[in-house]
Scaffold this motif. Structure first.
Motif, PDB file in Angstrom:
ATOM      1  N   LEU A 131      64.516  67.216  16.469  1.00  0.00           N
ATOM      2  CA  LEU A 131      64.586  65.921  15.266  1.00  0.00           C
ATOM      3  C   LEU A 131      64.456  64.542  16.002  1.00  0.00           C
ATOM      4  CD1 LEU A 131      64.468  64.731  12.564  1.00  0.00           C
ATOM      5  CD2 LEU A 131      67.114  65.126  12.467  1.00  0.00           C
ATOM      6  N   LEU A 132      65.353  64.491  17.126  1.00  0.00           N
ATOM      7  CA  LEU A 132      64.980  63.187  17.992  1.00  0.00           C
ATOM      8  C   LEU A 132      63.677  63.061  18.557  1.00  0.00           C
ATOM      9  CD1 LEU A 132      68.626  63.263  19.689  1.00  0.00           C
ATOM     10  CD2 LEU A 132      67.689  61.703  17.987  1.00  0.00           C
ATOM     11  N   ARG A 187      61.147  64.368  17.367  1.00  0.00           N
ATOM     12  CA  ARG A 187      59.880  63.898  16.476  1.00  0.00           C
ATOM     13  C   ARG A 187      60.050  62.438  15.871  1.00  0.00           C
ATOM     14  NH1 ARG A 187      58.332  68.607  13.547  1.00  0.00           N
ATOM     15  NH2 ARG A 187      57.718  67.421  11.646  1.00  0.00           N
ATOM     16  N   THR A 188      61.247  61.904  15.869  1.00  0.00           N
ATOM     17  CA  THR A 188      61.512  60.486  15.555  1.00  0.00           C
ATOM     18  C   THR A 188      60.803  59.635  16.627  1.00  0.00           C
ATOM     19  OG1 THR A 188      63.755  61.174  14.511  1.00  0.00           O
ATOM     20  CG2 THR A 188      63.434  58.957  15.048  1.00  0.00           C
ATOM     21  N   HIS A 231      58.092  57.085  15.557  1.00  0.00           N
ATOM     22  CA  HIS A 231      58.277  55.496  15.896  1.00  0.00           C
ATOM     23  C   HIS A 231      57.165  54.957  16.784  1.00  0.00           C
ATOM     24  CE1 HIS A 231      60.475  51.864  16.381  1.00  0.00           C
ATOM     25  NE2 HIS A 231      60.142  52.022  17.800  1.00  0.00           N
ATOM     26  N   ALA A 287      63.243  65.866   9.391  1.00  0.00           N
ATOM     27  CA  ALA A 287      62.238  65.247   9.893  1.00  0.00           C
ATOM     28  C   ALA A 287      61.406  64.610   9.183  1.00  0.00           C
ATOM     29  CB  ALA A 287      61.418  66.069  10.774  1.00  0.00           C
ATOM     30  N   MET A 337      62.407  61.269   7.619  1.00  0.00           N
ATOM     31  CA  MET A 337      62.348  60.477   8.672  1.00  0.00           C
ATOM     32  C   MET A 337      61.123  59.900   8.843  1.00  0.00           C
ATOM     33  SD  MET A 337      61.001  60.224  11.975  1.00  0.00           S
ATOM     34  CE  MET A 337      60.925  61.846  12.384  1.00  0.00           C
ATOM     35  N   VAL A 338      59.966  60.516   9.011  1.00  0.00           N
ATOM     36  CA  VAL A 338      58.550  60.318   8.897  1.00  0.00           C
ATOM     37  C   VAL A 338      58.354  59.288   7.696  1.00  0.00           C
ATOM     38  CG1 VAL A 338      56.296  60.899   8.659  1.00  0.00           C
ATOM     39  CG2 VAL A 338      57.867  62.003  10.270  1.00  0.00           C
ATOM     40  N   GLU A 342      60.317  57.491   5.900  1.00  0.00           N
ATOM     41  CA  GLU A 342      61.019  56.077   6.063  1.00  0.00           C
ATOM     42  C   GLU A 342      60.190  55.447   6.896  1.00  0.00           C
ATOM     43  OE1 GLU A 342      64.979  57.401   6.673  1.00  0.00           O
ATOM     44  OE2 GLU A 342      65.664  56.514   4.688  1.00  0.00           O
ATOM     45  N   ARG A 343      59.940  55.987   8.090  1.00  0.00           N
ATOM     46  CA  ARG A 343      59.042  55.006   8.997  1.00  0.00           C
ATOM     47  C   ARG A 343      57.777  54.507   8.623  1.00  0.00           C
ATOM     48  NH1 ARG A 343      63.451  56.087  11.017  1.00  0.00           N
ATOM     49  NH2 ARG A 343      63.850  56.402  13.143  1.00  0.00           N
TER      50      ARG A 343
END
Length: 564
Positions: free
Chosen positions: A164-165, A167-168, A172, A273, A276-277, A279-280
């Motif tokens: 996950l980190l 992919r984050t 980003h 994940a 997170m995508v 939100e980015r």
């Protein structure tokens, strides 16, 4: 300690909100569900059986907790999967029900009981209590060391968090690069769909569709899912997943207020994940909004639909209808009339919008190449050429009011299907360029049509034909040579004379010369060409050749559709 054997560290934590029930997230990163736990090979060695709460197998496990106590108050924080042999659990029915109620009150994910040490089978009262409270209850019918189970789950959670980190970080980096490159909303939505592995819809606060990416699926089906989902959406402060509809949403906020919404649709309940995508991507779109502004984003969405229609990238007609209607522009059962507005590169958004409002017409519109603006009028059966001319007059007036350079407007043929739009725009482009290249005596019109450009327009559209070029050079050759040698202006003299239908007084006045000088030049022209200017066929041939020479000054033909 009051707890039993092994306790794992908390590796899950908070994160985006989730609602509903479901199965394993599509990405499986940073989250493990009870269904995932049951699918572990080590769990399978224990011959697990789900006795109650099967609808809750999609719940995420925050950690695994081995707990051999009946009194759990103050020991749990929520999201735990409890492992127990039941050795210390109460015997009385009321106490068993109270034990289950206590677990539910502390929001545990589920309860796993290993049979053999205390129970040969799980007491029916416990099964009924778990079913009544919706708490997943699993029996392990063969012994499996709890320490091995906790280690297996712990490793899965850690591996998921690590990926996950990664992919984050990748998301980003991708959205930062796109933001710095000032990528349009369509490209940001495309990146969100690619990184999240789903379909994405971007709408404003009025639910107008600004961009979408259906990946390899049907845009029509995607919009159907989106319409059903919008009926149940509530205002959100962050990314939120809905397992039941396999979707997730994230608000697009700028300057402290919600401006739009990004919605992701997946084949399985979205995982961390994917949230997170989302939100980015929402953050990148908010920056795009601050740069472009609301109106520009809507205008770009309108232009995107128009460009897709012209380039035949629209897929099914139903998908185009759905996209256009989501923008507030009905395209069903309409006649499509393309207009091309030729200007000096000015932004025509406001004058076009105002002229449309004045005439109550609907249209998709936007810029193509630097000096041209495309307008696709969406006409009802009760709207005619009078409405089109009224729109054109209003556009001229508004351009003048705003101090913009004069524009030339031309219409293509009216069509009733999307495949006909591209050639109709091509016709409008030919007409507008021919009208702009018209001679000094061309009749001014608010909106030009193909029947208005006549011979000059025909010659303009065919100006690259080498046979016509040869005709012009052959017909006017002697005059072109003489003008090139001594600059006598014979071609210009002949053009003025023929353009004014042989009126020598007006021709002399336009050229700024005396009538005797004009007579002398006309006589010289007749000697060089060896023909009589009073001969109608000769005059027509000469006039056509002059028109060809004039149109060649406009340069080579261009793509009439101006791909944006």
């Amino acid at each position: 300690m009051r707890e039993g054997a092994a306790v794992l560290a908390d590796v899950g934590g908070g994160g985006p909100r989730r609602s509903g029930t479901g199965t394993r997230p599509a990405d499986g990163l940073g989250s493990l569900t009870i269904a995932d736990f049951l699918a572990l090979p080590l769990t399978g060695e224990g011959l697990p059986a789900v006795l109650a709460g099967a609808d809750g197998l999609g719940r995420s496990i925050r950690w695994v907790h081995v707990l051999e106590l009946a009194d759990t108050e103050g020991l749990l924080q929520g999201g735990e999967l409890i492992l127990t042999t039941g050795i210390a659990l109460p015997q009385e029915r009321a106490e068993i029900r109270a034990y289950i109620d206590g677990l539910v009150a502390q929001r545990v994910a589920g309860l796993v009981i290993e049979l053999g040490r205390r129970y040969a089978e799980v007491p029916p009262v416990m099964v009924r209590a778990c079913e009544r409270r919706g708490l997943p209850l699993v029996a392990l019918r063969r012994e499996v060391p709890f320490v091995r189970l906790t280690e297996a789950v712990h490793s899965a959670l850690i591996d998921g968090q690590r990926e996950l980190l990664q992919r984050t970080a990748a998301a980003h980096e991708r959205f930062t690069a796109l933001t710095l490159a000032e990528a349009p909303a369509e490209e940001l939505v495309r990146a969100a769909a690619e990184l999240a592995g789903g379909q994405v819809v971007f709408t404003d606060r009025l639910h107008r569709l600004l961009a979408l990416d259906a990946r390899d699926g049907s845009a029509e089906l995607l919009l159907g899912r989106w319409r059903r989902r919008t009926r149940t959406l509530a205002p959100a402060v962050g990314a939120e997943a809905d397992a039941e509809s396999c979707s997730a949403t994230a608000p697009v906020q700028a300057r402290g207020r919600g401006w739009g919404r990004l919605t992701l649709f997946t084949a399985h309940p979205p995982g961390p994940a994917q949230l997170m995508v989302l939100e980015r991507a929402a953050a990148a779109l908010a920056i795009r909004l601050l740069i472009e502004g609301e109106d520009e984003l809507v205008a770009n969405a309108r232009r995107s639909v128009l460009a897709d229609i012209i380039a035949a990238r629209h897929g099914s007609p139903e998908a185009v209808h759905a996209r256009a209607e989501a923008l507030g522009h009905p395209t069903r059962d309409r006649t499509y009339l393309p207009l091309v507005v030729l200007g000096a590169g000015a932004d025509l958004t406001e004058p076009v919008r105002g002229a449309l409002a004045d005439t109550r017409l609907h249209a998709l519109h936007g810029p193509f190449v630097a000096d041209r603006w495309g307008v696709l009028l969406l006409l009802r059966d009760d709207q005619s050429d009078e409405h089109v001319d009224a729109f054109a007059r209003g556009l001229h007036a508004r351009c003048a009011d705003l101090g913009l350079p004069p524009v030339t407007i031309a219409a293509g043929g009216a069509v009733t299907d999307f495949p006909g739009v591209r050639p109709a725009f091509g016709e409008a482009a030919d007409v507008v360029l021919a009208a702009r290249a018209g001679g000094p005596h061309s009749k001014p019109r608010s909106c030009h049509r193909i029947q208005d450009i006549r011979l000059r327009g025909l010659l303009y559209t065919l100006r690259d034909d080498p046979r016509l070029q040869a005709f012009a050079e052959r017909t006017l050759g002697p005059l072109l040579l003489r003008d090139a040698r001594d600059g006598g202006g014979l071609v210009r003299t002949l053009a003025a004379y023929l353009g004014l239908r042989g009126n020598k007084s007006l021709a002399a006045q336009e050229l700024g010369i005396s009538r005797p000088t004009l007579y002398e030049r006309l006589a010289r022209i007749q000697r060089l060409l060896q023909l009589d200017l009073d001969d109608p066929e000769a005059a027509t041939s000469l006039h056509a050749a002059i028109m060809l020479i004039e149109t060649r000054a406009a340069g080579p033909s261009e793509d009439p559709v101006f791909a944006s």
